[in-house]
Design a protein around this motif. Structure first.
Motif, PDB file in Angstrom:
ATOM      1  N   MET A 165      30.488  26.332  40.804  1.00 36.18           N
ATOM      2  CA  MET A 165      31.691  26.870  40.186  1.00 36.18           C
ATOM      3  C   MET A 165      31.486  26.995  38.675  1.00 36.18           C
ATOM      4  O   MET A 165      30.569  26.394  38.105  1.00 36.18           O
ATOM      5  N   ALA A 166      32.362  27.762  38.029  1.00 29.89           N
ATOM      6  CA  ALA A 166      32.325  27.893  36.575  1.00 29.89           C
ATOM      7  C   ALA A 166      32.605  26.541  35.923  1.00 29.89           C
ATOM      8  O   ALA A 166      33.360  25.712  36.453  1.00 29.89           O
ATOM      9  N   LYS A 167      31.994  26.334  34.772  1.00 29.17           N
ATOM     10  CA  LYS A 167      32.164  25.064  34.072  1.00 29.17           C
ATOM     11  C   LYS A 167      33.529  24.970  33.397  1.00 29.17           C
ATOM     12  O   LYS A 167      34.160  23.914  33.378  1.00 29.17           O
ATOM     13  N   TRP A 168      34.007  26.092  32.824  1.00 25.13           N
ATOM     14  CA  TRP A 168      35.297  26.122  32.132  1.00 25.13           C
ATOM     15  C   TRP A 168      36.252  27.054  32.865  1.00 25.13           C
ATOM     16  O   TRP A 168      35.858  28.123  33.334  1.00 25.13           O
ATOM     17  N   THR A 169      37.507  26.645  32.935  1.00 25.79           N
ATOM     18  CA  THR A 169      38.551  27.457  33.558  1.00 25.79           C
ATOM     19  C   THR A 169      39.759  27.478  32.636  1.00 25.79           C
ATOM     20  O   THR A 169      40.118  26.452  32.043  1.00 25.79           O
ATOM     21  N   ASN A 170      40.386  28.640  32.524  1.00 25.93           N
ATOM     22  CA  ASN A 170      41.605  28.794  31.721  1.00 25.93           C
ATOM     23  C   ASN A 170      42.804  28.991  32.640  1.00 25.93           C
ATOM     24  O   ASN A 170      42.722  29.726  33.633  1.00 25.93           O
ATOM     25  N   PHE A 171      43.908  28.352  32.286  1.00 25.74           N
ATOM     26  CA  PHE A 171      45.103  28.374  33.122  1.00 25.74           C
ATOM     27  C   PHE A 171      46.326  28.795  32.295  1.00 25.74           C
ATOM     28  O   PHE A 171      46.347  28.646  31.073  1.00 25.74           O
ATOM     29  N   TYR A 172      47.350  29.271  33.009  1.00 27.01           N
ATOM     30  CA  TYR A 172      48.697  29.257  32.440  1.00 27.01           C
ATOM     31  C   TYR A 172      49.530  28.296  33.288  1.00 27.01           C
ATOM     32  O   TYR A 172      49.259  28.118  34.488  1.00 27.01           O
ATOM     33  N   GLU A 173      50.507  27.676  32.657  1.00 26.52           N
ATOM     34  CA  GLU A 173      51.266  26.611  33.312  1.00 26.52           C
ATOM     35  C   GLU A 173      52.768  26.799  33.083  1.00 26.52           C
ATOM     36  O   GLU A 173      53.186  27.178  31.987  1.00 26.52           O
ATOM     37  N   VAL A 174      53.559  26.527  34.095  1.00 25.99           N
ATOM     38  CA  VAL A 174      55.018  26.562  33.994  1.00 25.99           C
ATOM     39  C   VAL A 174      55.564  25.383  34.791  1.00 25.99           C
ATOM     40  O   VAL A 174      54.996  24.991  35.816  1.00 25.99           O
ATOM     41  N   ARG A 192      54.930  20.741  37.767  1.00 22.62           N
ATOM     42  CA  ARG A 192      54.345  21.867  37.040  1.00 22.62           C
ATOM     43  C   ARG A 192      53.341  22.616  37.899  1.00 22.62           C
ATOM     44  O   ARG A 192      52.539  22.002  38.606  1.00 22.62           O
ATOM     45  N   GLY A 193      53.402  23.934  37.821  1.00 23.21           N
ATOM     46  CA  GLY A 193      52.420  24.771  38.491  1.00 23.21           C
ATOM     47  C   GLY A 193      51.343  25.207  37.521  1.00 23.21           C
ATOM     48  O   GLY A 193      51.624  25.521  36.358  1.00 23.21           O
ATOM     49  N   VAL A 194      50.085  25.231  37.972  1.00 24.71           N
ATOM     50  CA  VAL A 194      48.952  25.664  37.137  1.00 24.71           C
ATOM     51  C   VAL A 194      48.235  26.795  37.876  1.00 24.71           C
ATOM     52  O   VAL A 194      47.992  26.708  39.089  1.00 24.71           O
ATOM     53  N   PHE A 195      47.884  27.851  37.139  1.00 22.62           N
ATOM     54  CA  PHE A 195      47.328  29.047  37.750  1.00 22.62           C
ATOM     55  C   PHE A 195      46.167  29.556  36.900  1.00 22.62           C
ATOM     56  O   PHE A 195      46.333  29.823  35.709  1.00 22.62           O
ATOM     57  N   SER A 196      45.007  29.709  37.520  1.00 23.92           N
ATOM     58  CA  SER A 196      43.805  30.105  36.795  1.00 23.92           C
ATOM     59  C   SER A 196      43.839  31.583  36.430  1.00 23.92           C
ATOM     60  O   SER A 196      44.260  32.431  37.224  1.00 23.92           O
ATOM     61  N   PHE A 197      43.349  31.904  35.226  1.00 17.81           N
ATOM     62  CA  PHE A 197      43.180  33.287  34.793  1.00 17.81           C
ATOM     63  C   PHE A 197      41.872  33.885  35.325  1.00 17.81           C
ATOM     64  O   PHE A 197      41.791  35.082  35.583  1.00 17.81           O
ATOM     65  N   ASN A 198      40.838  33.070  35.439  1.00 16.58           N
ATOM     66  CA  ASN A 198      39.495  33.606  35.636  1.00 16.58           C
ATOM     67  C   ASN A 198      38.885  33.234  36.982  1.00 16.58           C
ATOM     68  O   ASN A 198      39.238  32.224  37.594  1.00 16.58           O
ATOM     69  N   ASP A 199      37.961  34.085  37.414  1.00 24.02           N
ATOM     70  CA  ASP A 199      37.182  33.850  38.628  1.00 24.02           C
ATOM     71  C   ASP A 199      36.261  32.655  38.386  1.00 24.02           C
ATOM     72  O   ASP A 199      35.493  32.640  37.427  1.00 24.02           O
ATOM     73  N   GLU A 200      36.299  31.682  39.275  1.00 27.57           N
ATOM     74  CA  GLU A 200      35.534  30.443  39.077  1.00 27.57           C
ATOM     75  C   GLU A 200      34.271  30.352  39.933  1.00 27.57           C
ATOM     76  O   GLU A 200      33.497  29.401  39.781  1.00 27.57           O
ATOM     77  N   LEU A 201      34.065  31.320  40.815  1.00 26.06           N
ATOM     78  CA  LEU A 201      32.954  31.216  41.747  1.00 26.06           C
ATOM     79  C   LEU A 201      31.644  31.672  41.114  1.00 26.06           C
ATOM     80  O   LEU A 201      31.564  32.753  40.520  1.00 26.06           O
ATOM     81  N   ILE A 202      30.609  30.852  41.234  1.00 22.06           N
ATOM     82  CA  ILE A 202      29.243  31.247  40.888  1.00 22.06           C
ATOM     83  C   ILE A 202      28.573  31.718  42.177  1.00 22.06           C
ATOM     84  O   ILE A 202      28.434  30.950  43.135  1.00 22.06           O
ATOM     85  N   ARG A 203      28.169  32.990  42.202  1.00 24.11           N
ATOM     86  CA  ARG A 203      27.615  33.559  43.416  1.00 24.11           C
ATOM     87  C   ARG A 203      26.240  32.973  43.740  1.00 24.11           C
ATOM     88  O   ARG A 203      25.511  32.520  42.859  1.00 24.11           O
TER      89      ARG A 203
END
Length: 230
Positions: A165-174, A192-203
């Motif tokens: 998986m990706a090392k860093w992940t960015n989220f938005y939270e509400v 609180r809900g957390v939702f990733s902005f970016n694709d985290e999978l390393i192919r």
């Protein structure tokens, strides 16, 4: 998620006693929120999931989520009577089990994804006016998380039973919560809900990999149930 919500409502109801919600409650920590800066810590639970999108229509990847654990610190900066800026660095631990389709043997398609995140949320808290010893609030913001279990540097992939998986992940939270002013400290349950902005999978190295070849994106989403002490 339903269990978290029920637990959240139960905790609030257990605190609906005369001291907090009576007609003439004793006002606890009357000047607490007048502090420019305040500190605290939180303990809680998390429930992480993955949202998959696919290149071609096929059977879904099944995600079995488990309940994990959160722990962290809080720094709160008072902006005015209704708004606060909060920094809540912490650790979260979780495991998600993925079952990939089209494998004759289930164990070949099963991957246990253990995640240890160092979480860095920057949040804006909007509170209502305090009523007695309670004050509901909404919270929203963004965060970054460092996945210590990403396996990003591994040259092996799913063909060697290594899920990357990706090392860093960015989220938005509400989220939302309620401040409860007790005699000696402020206690705050929040959801609180957390939702990733970016694709985290390393192919995988093979572009036609049966594990990752059909995945368009894989994004984390989750729920945090935290209990804060200040």
């Amino acid at each position: 998620m339903k269990r978290f919500l029920l637990l959240f409502l139960l905790i609030i109801s257990l605190n609906c006693n005369a001291q907090l919600f009576g007609r003439d409650p004793i006002i606890n920590l009357e000047n607490f929120d007048k502090q420019r800066v305040s500190w605290g810590y939180y303990l809680g639970f998390n429930y992480y999931d993955f949202k998959f999108e696919y290149e071609d229509i096929d059977k879904d990847i099944l995600v079995e989520s488990t309940v994990g654990f959160n722990v962290g610190l809080i720094g709160n900066l008072r902006l005015n009577e209704y708004f606060d800026l909060r920094f809540e660095p912490g650790l979260s631990f979780n495991q998600r089990n993925l079952t990939f389709p089209n494998f004759a043997l289930e164990e070949e398609g099963l991957r246990e994804v253990r995640s240890t995140y160092i979480h860095f949320p920057l949040l804006v808290k909007f509170s209502s006016a305090r009523t007695g010893n309670i004050k509901p609030f909404l919270v929203a913001g963004v965060s970054s998380a460092l996945n210590l279990s990403s396996n990003i540097n591994s040259k092996e992939d799913n063909s060697n039973n290594v899920f990357r998986m990706a090392k860093w992940t960015n989220f938005y939270e509400v989220g939302l919560g309620i401040d409860l002013y007790l005699e000696y400290f402020k206690f705050t349950p929040s959801l609180r809900g957390v939702f990733s902005f970016n694709d985290e999978l390393i192919r995988d190295n093979d572009p036609n990999s049966p594990w990752t070849g059909n995945v368009g994106s894989m994004k984390t989403r989750g729920v945090f149930l935290n209990f804060t002490f200040q």
